[in-house]
Motif scaffolding. Structure first.
Motif, mmCIF file in Angstrom:
data_model
loop_
_atom_site.group_PDB
_atom_site.id
_atom_site.type_symbol
_atom_site.label_atom_id
_atom_site.label_comp_id
_atom_site.label_asym_id
_atom_site.label_seq_id
_atom_site.Cartn_x
_atom_site.Cartn_y
_atom_site.Cartn_z
ATOM 1 N N LEU A 1 92.469 40.672 -11.224
ATOM 2 C CA LEU A 1 94.001 41.622 -11.224
ATOM 3 C C LEU A 1 94.076 40.302 -10.221
ATOM 4 O O LEU A 1 92.872 40.323 -9.138
ATOM 5 C CB LEU A 1 93.691 42.883 -10.224
ATOM 6 N N LYS A 2 94.698 40.252 -9.764
ATOM 7 C CA LYS A 2 96.154 39.610 -8.228
ATOM 8 C C LYS A 2 96.876 40.447 -6.899
ATOM 9 O O LYS A 2 96.812 41.415 -8.284
ATOM 10 C CB LYS A 2 96.710 38.593 -8.650
ATOM 11 N N ALA A 3 96.859 40.572 -6.449
ATOM 12 C CA ALA A 3 98.100 41.019 -5.301
ATOM 13 C C ALA A 3 99.703 41.357 -6.767
ATOM 14 O O ALA A 3 99.813 40.299 -7.537
ATOM 15 C CB ALA A 3 98.828 39.829 -4.345
ATOM 16 N N GLY A 4 99.448 42.272 -6.482
ATOM 17 C CA GLY A 4 101.046 42.832 -6.940
ATOM 18 C C GLY A 4 101.233 43.736 -7.904
ATOM 19 O O GLY A 4 101.338 43.980 -8.805
ATOM 20 N N GLU A 5 99.297 43.530 -9.124
ATOM 21 C CA GLU A 5 99.105 44.238 -10.227
ATOM 22 C C GLU A 5 98.219 46.109 -9.757
ATOM 23 O O GLU A 5 97.396 46.166 -8.440
ATOM 24 C CB GLU A 5 97.522 43.545 -10.984
ATOM 25 N N VAL A 6 98.238 46.514 -10.558
ATOM 26 C CA VAL A 6 98.166 48.136 -10.516
ATOM 27 C C VAL A 6 96.756 48.091 -11.739
ATOM 28 O O VAL A 6 97.086 47.553 -12.232
ATOM 29 C CB VAL A 6 99.876 48.666 -10.898
ATOM 30 N N LEU A 7 96.153 49.067 -11.905
ATOM 31 C CA LEU A 7 94.581 49.009 -12.217
ATOM 32 C C LEU A 7 94.375 50.797 -12.090
ATOM 33 O O LEU A 7 94.651 51.276 -11.489
ATOM 34 C CB LEU A 7 93.484 48.507 -11.320
ATOM 35 N N PRO A 8 94.561 51.025 -13.269
ATOM 36 C CA PRO A 8 94.337 52.396 -13.599
ATOM 37 C C PRO A 8 93.049 53.013 -13.951
ATOM 38 O O PRO A 8 92.121 52.060 -15.005
ATOM 39 C CB PRO A 8 95.236 53.188 -14.998
ATOM 40 N N GLU A 9 92.551 53.762 -12.035
ATOM 41 C CA GLU A 9 90.802 53.660 -12.185
ATOM 42 C C GLU A 9 89.694 54.595 -13.373
ATOM 43 O O GLU A 9 91.221 55.200 -14.080
ATOM 44 C CB GLU A 9 90.473 54.093 -11.196
ATOM 45 N N MET A 10 89.106 53.891 -13.841
ATOM 46 C CA MET A 10 87.624 54.709 -14.802
ATOM 47 C C MET A 10 87.578 56.692 -13.874
ATOM 48 O O MET A 10 87.327 56.510 -13.127
ATOM 49 C CB MET A 10 86.851 54.488 -15.056
ATOM 50 N N VAL A 11 87.907 57.340 -15.004
ATOM 51 C CA VAL A 11 86.826 58.791 -14.232
ATOM 52 C C VAL A 11 85.860 58.693 -14.895
ATOM 53 O O VAL A 11 85.534 58.696 -16.173
ATOM 54 C CB VAL A 11 87.610 59.833 -14.870
ATOM 55 N N LYS A 12 84.727 59.504 -14.330
ATOM 56 C CA LYS A 12 83.296 59.508 -14.941
ATOM 57 C C LYS A 12 82.701 58.603 -15.341
ATOM 58 O O LYS A 12 81.780 58.747 -16.513
ATOM 59 C CB LYS A 12 83.841 61.159 -15.280
ATOM 60 N N SER A 13 83.357 57.858 -15.560
ATOM 61 C CA SER A 13 82.526 56.448 -15.307
ATOM 62 C C SER A 13 82.283 55.409 -14.399
ATOM 63 O O SER A 13 83.148 54.658 -14.092
ATOM 64 C CB SER A 13 82.905 55.502 -16.330
ATOM 65 N N MET A 14 81.052 54.338 -14.987
ATOM 66 C CA MET A 14 79.770 53.683 -13.605
ATOM 67 C C MET A 14 81.006 52.762 -13.603
ATOM 68 O O MET A 14 80.541 52.080 -14.519
ATOM 69 C CB MET A 14 78.404 53.483 -13.493
ATOM 70 N N HIS A 15 81.907 51.964 -12.366
ATOM 71 C CA HIS A 15 82.030 51.226 -12.169
ATOM 72 C C HIS A 15 82.105 50.770 -10.637
ATOM 73 O O HIS A 15 81.488 50.897 -10.057
ATOM 74 C CB HIS A 15 83.567 51.079 -12.918
ATOM 75 N N ARG A 16 82.455 48.899 -10.435
ATOM 76 C CA ARG A 16 82.271 48.535 -8.944
ATOM 77 C C ARG A 16 83.429 47.163 -9.192
ATOM 78 O O ARG A 16 83.823 47.073 -10.109
ATOM 79 C CB ARG A 16 81.274 48.022 -9.054
ATOM 80 N N GLY A 17 83.783 46.977 -7.898
ATOM 81 C CA GLY A 17 84.793 45.795 -7.828
ATOM 82 C C GLY A 17 84.064 44.458 -6.952
ATOM 83 O O GLY A 17 83.362 45.312 -6.767
ATOM 84 N N ILE A 18 84.460 43.836 -7.236
ATOM 85 C CA ILE A 18 84.540 42.374 -7.103
ATOM 86 C C ILE A 18 85.608 41.520 -5.751
ATOM 87 O O ILE A 18 86.461 41.291 -6.804
ATOM 88 C CB ILE A 18 83.413 41.958 -7.500
ATOM 89 N N ALA A 19 85.648 41.568 -4.545
ATOM 90 C CA ALA A 19 86.539 40.914 -3.898
ATOM 91 C C ALA A 19 86.620 39.130 -4.177
ATOM 92 O O ALA A 19 85.499 38.781 -4.574
ATOM 93 C CB ALA A 19 86.461 40.926 -2.386
ATOM 94 N N GLY A 20 87.633 38.714 -4.542
ATOM 95 C CA GLY A 20 87.615 37.118 -4.990
ATOM 96 C C GLY A 20 87.016 36.437 -3.610
ATOM 97 O O GLY A 20 87.418 37.073 -2.575
ATOM 98 N N PRO A 21 87.539 35.401 -3.530
ATOM 99 C CA PRO A 21 87.852 34.765 -2.573
ATOM 100 C C PRO A 21 88.281 34.566 -0.962
ATOM 101 O O PRO A 21 88.208 34.205 0.285
ATOM 102 C CB PRO A 21 87.210 33.227 -2.954
ATOM 103 N N GLN A 22 89.589 35.280 -1.234
ATOM 104 C CA GLN A 22 90.275 35.248 -0.025
ATOM 105 C C GLN A 22 90.392 37.407 0.946
ATOM 106 O O GLN A 22 90.820 37.522 1.106
ATOM 107 C CB GLN A 22 91.880 35.765 -0.601
ATOM 108 N N GLY A 23 89.021 37.559 -0.577
ATOM 109 C CA GLY A 23 88.865 39.053 0.141
ATOM 110 C C GLY A 23 90.306 40.084 -0.521
ATOM 111 O O GLY A 23 91.108 39.570 -1.675
ATOM 112 N N ALA A 24 90.295 41.337 -1.063
ATOM 113 C CA ALA A 24 91.390 42.109 -1.539
ATOM 114 C C ALA A 24 91.619 43.383 -0.682
ATOM 115 O O ALA A 24 90.795 44.005 0.238
ATOM 116 C CB ALA A 24 90.640 42.951 -2.932
#
Length: 146
Positions: free
Chosen positions: A106-129
């Motif tokens: 995802l990039k700036a301006g986008e929306v993510l419907p998160e997962m529920v009861k499922s293991m996940h993680r986020g990784i920031a890009g080169p400019q952070g998030a």
């Protein structure tokens, strides 16, 4: 007289609604200040297609967090017990599902419907998030857990 009052009230309500919701003339000096609504997300499932279940029973608790993730940082694996959605305000983020590595960027301006009861993680890009995350939770239930 009662019917006359009802007609007058109905006309007044209609005029009010027209004025508020777009039928009235707006002076040119105020035209730039018009309210604009854009639906950023409307879904019944998380980003991986898993349908959301019913909300947890009990006292609702809404939470909105601003989360700033440094460049290249991978969050720890975690899960959420309540529905939530993340808006990417700045930078970029890749989300990854633990069970099989499925991911979405995802990039700036986008929306993510998160997962529920499922293991996940986020990784920031080169400019952070920078994320704005809305949680539709329940009192005394943590927003996320390892």
């Amino acid at each position: 007289m009662r019917n006359g009052f009802k007609r007058s009230l109905t006309k007044s309500c209609a005029a009010f609604c027209v004025a508020i919701f777009g039928g009235a003339q707006i002076p040119a000096s105020q035209a730039a200040g018009r309210v604009h609504t854009e639906t950023l997300l409307e879904t019944q499932s998380s980003w991986d297609g898993t349908p959301y279940e019913a909300y947890p029973a009990g006292t609702p608790q809404l939470s909105v967090l601003k989360i700033v993730i440094p460049p290249g940082t991978a969050l720890k694996w975690h899960l959420h017990d309540v529905p939530n959605a993340a808006y990417v305000a700045k930078g970029s983020l890749t989300v990854e599902r633990h069970q099989d590595g499925l991911h979405r960027s995802l990039k700036a301006g986008e929306v993510l419907p998160e997962m529920v009861k499922s293991m996940h993680r986020g990784i920031a890009g080169p400019q952070g998030a920078t994320l704005i995350v809305f949680y539709a939770g329940k009192k005394n239930v943590p927003l996320s857990r390892p």
